[in-house]
Design a protein around this motif. Structure first.
Motif, PDB file in Angstrom:
ATOM      1  N   TYR A  73       7.143  13.725 -35.824  1.00 44.29           N
ATOM      2  CA  TYR A  73       8.305  14.439 -36.341  1.00 44.29           C
ATOM      3  C   TYR A  73       8.715  15.533 -35.363  1.00 44.29           C
ATOM      4  CZ  TYR A  73       7.617  12.032 -40.730  1.00 44.29           C
ATOM      5  OH  TYR A  73       7.497  11.066 -41.670  1.00 44.29           O
ATOM      6  N   ARG A  81      19.699  19.018 -44.658  1.00 45.77           N
ATOM      7  CA  ARG A  81      19.293  17.928 -43.757  1.00 45.77           C
ATOM      8  C   ARG A  81      20.068  16.655 -44.059  1.00 45.77           C
ATOM      9  NH1 ARG A  81      13.767  19.795 -45.027  1.00 45.77           N
ATOM     10  NH2 ARG A  81      13.277  21.239 -43.359  1.00 45.77           N
ATOM     11  N   ILE A  82      20.276  16.388 -45.306  1.00 48.49           N
ATOM     12  CA  ILE A  82      20.961  15.159 -45.709  1.00 48.49           C
ATOM     13  C   ILE A  82      22.469  15.267 -45.504  1.00 48.49           C
ATOM     14  CG2 ILE A  82      21.543  13.734 -47.720  1.00 48.49           C
ATOM     15  CD1 ILE A  82      18.690  14.450 -48.777  1.00 48.49           C
ATOM     16  N   ASN A  83      23.045  16.421 -45.785  1.00 49.07           N
ATOM     17  CA  ASN A  83      24.506  16.563 -45.840  1.00 49.07           C
ATOM     18  C   ASN A  83      25.143  17.364 -44.709  1.00 49.07           C
ATOM     19  OD1 ASN A  83      25.209  15.255 -48.465  1.00 49.07           O
ATOM     20  ND2 ASN A  83      23.661  16.701 -49.162  1.00 49.07           N
ATOM     21  N   HIS A  84      24.378  17.781 -43.697  1.00 48.80           N
ATOM     22  CA  HIS A  84      24.980  18.673 -42.698  1.00 48.80           C
ATOM     23  C   HIS A  84      26.180  18.036 -42.003  1.00 48.80           C
ATOM     24  CE1 HIS A  84      22.605  16.510 -39.663  1.00 48.80           C
ATOM     25  NE2 HIS A  84      23.387  17.049 -38.756  1.00 48.80           N
ATOM     26  N   CYS A  95      16.314  17.481 -33.449  1.00 50.00           N
ATOM     27  CA  CYS A  95      16.480  16.454 -34.491  1.00 50.00           C
ATOM     28  C   CYS A  95      17.329  15.285 -34.006  1.00 50.00           C
ATOM     29  CB  CYS A  95      17.096  17.051 -35.745  1.00 50.00           C
ATOM     30  SG  CYS A  95      15.950  18.120 -36.622  1.00 50.00           S
ATOM     31  N   GLY A 112      19.364  24.651 -50.294  1.00 51.59           N
ATOM     32  CA  GLY A 112      18.053  24.097 -49.982  1.00 51.59           C
ATOM     33  C   GLY A 112      18.077  23.328 -48.666  1.00 51.59           C
ATOM     34  N   ASN A 113      16.950  23.342 -47.982  1.00 52.71           N
ATOM     35  CA  ASN A 113      16.857  22.680 -46.689  1.00 52.71           C
ATOM     36  C   ASN A 113      17.062  21.172 -46.793  1.00 52.71           C
ATOM     37  OD1 ASN A 113      16.435  25.086 -45.395  1.00 52.71           O
ATOM     38  ND2 ASN A 113      14.218  24.899 -45.372  1.00 52.71           N
ATOM     39  N   ASP A 114      16.508  20.550 -47.824  1.00 51.55           N
ATOM     40  CA  ASP A 114      16.671  19.102 -47.967  1.00 51.55           C
ATOM     41  C   ASP A 114      18.142  18.729 -48.108  1.00 51.55           C
ATOM     42  OD1 ASP A 114      13.985  18.574 -47.721  1.00 51.55           O
ATOM     43  OD2 ASP A 114      13.620  18.563 -49.886  1.00 51.55           O
ATOM     44  N   TYR A 115      18.887  19.505 -48.888  1.00 53.57           N
ATOM     45  CA  TYR A 115      20.320  19.247 -49.051  1.00 53.57           C
ATOM     46  C   TYR A 115      21.014  19.331 -47.693  1.00 53.57           C
ATOM     47  CZ  TYR A 115      25.159  19.646 -50.434  1.00 53.57           C
ATOM     48  OH  TYR A 115      26.507  19.436 -50.540  1.00 53.57           O
TER      49      TYR A 115
END
Length: 145
Positions: free
Chosen positions: A25, A44-47, A99, A39-42
């Motif tokens: 990773y 990461r998915i939606n940037h 990334c 949130g970070n997950d949001y």
């Protein structure tokens, strides 16, 4: 005997796979500003969706008053080099580059945008209060239109 050898090979393969998975990773540097309220997950998915949404508002609709900008992203996620100055996307370790190289996705934002924050912008960002829940919800609601 064959079962024992096969079992050992499977166990060695599994343990090697787990060890390799941790190291594959990308190393993601910590941001300097307030955490994303979504949130970070949001993020990461939606940037990319968020960037396109704001680009359309700015470039197509002429709205220059958008709350979140790529300028803020670059400043908050700036990575400092050995000289204590932000590094550019051409340098190893740049937040976006980490990334994007991992995902094998080309970054084309920096053909037009600066990949390093403007002088003093990081300090200004640290002093800016995080968005309220209502502001975030209004922003996200605007994305669905």
């Amino acid at each position: 005997m064959m079962r024992l050898v096969a079992t050992l090979l499977v166990l060695i393969g599994l343990s090697t796979g787990v060890a390799m998975a941790d190291s594959t990773y990308p190393d993601i540097p910590k941001a300097v500003g307030a955490p994303h309220p979504e949130g970070n997950d949001y993020m990461r998915i939606n940037h990319m969706r968020l960037l396109r949404h704001d680009r359309n508002l700015t470039m197509h609709d002429g709205d220059r008053s958008i709350k979140y900008s790529i300028k803020e992203c670059v400043a908050c996620h700036a990575v400092m080099g050995p000289d204590a100055l932000p590094i550019s996307v051409q340098e190893e370790g740049h937040f976006c580059r980490n990334c994007h190289e991992y995902a094998a996705v080309k970054i084309d934002c920096f053909q037009c945008h600066n990949s390093k924050p403007e002088e003093g912008f990081i300090d200004l960002l640290k002093q800016t209060p995080a968005a309220t829940d209502d502001e975030i919800q209004a922003y996200l609601d605007g994305m669905s239109q």
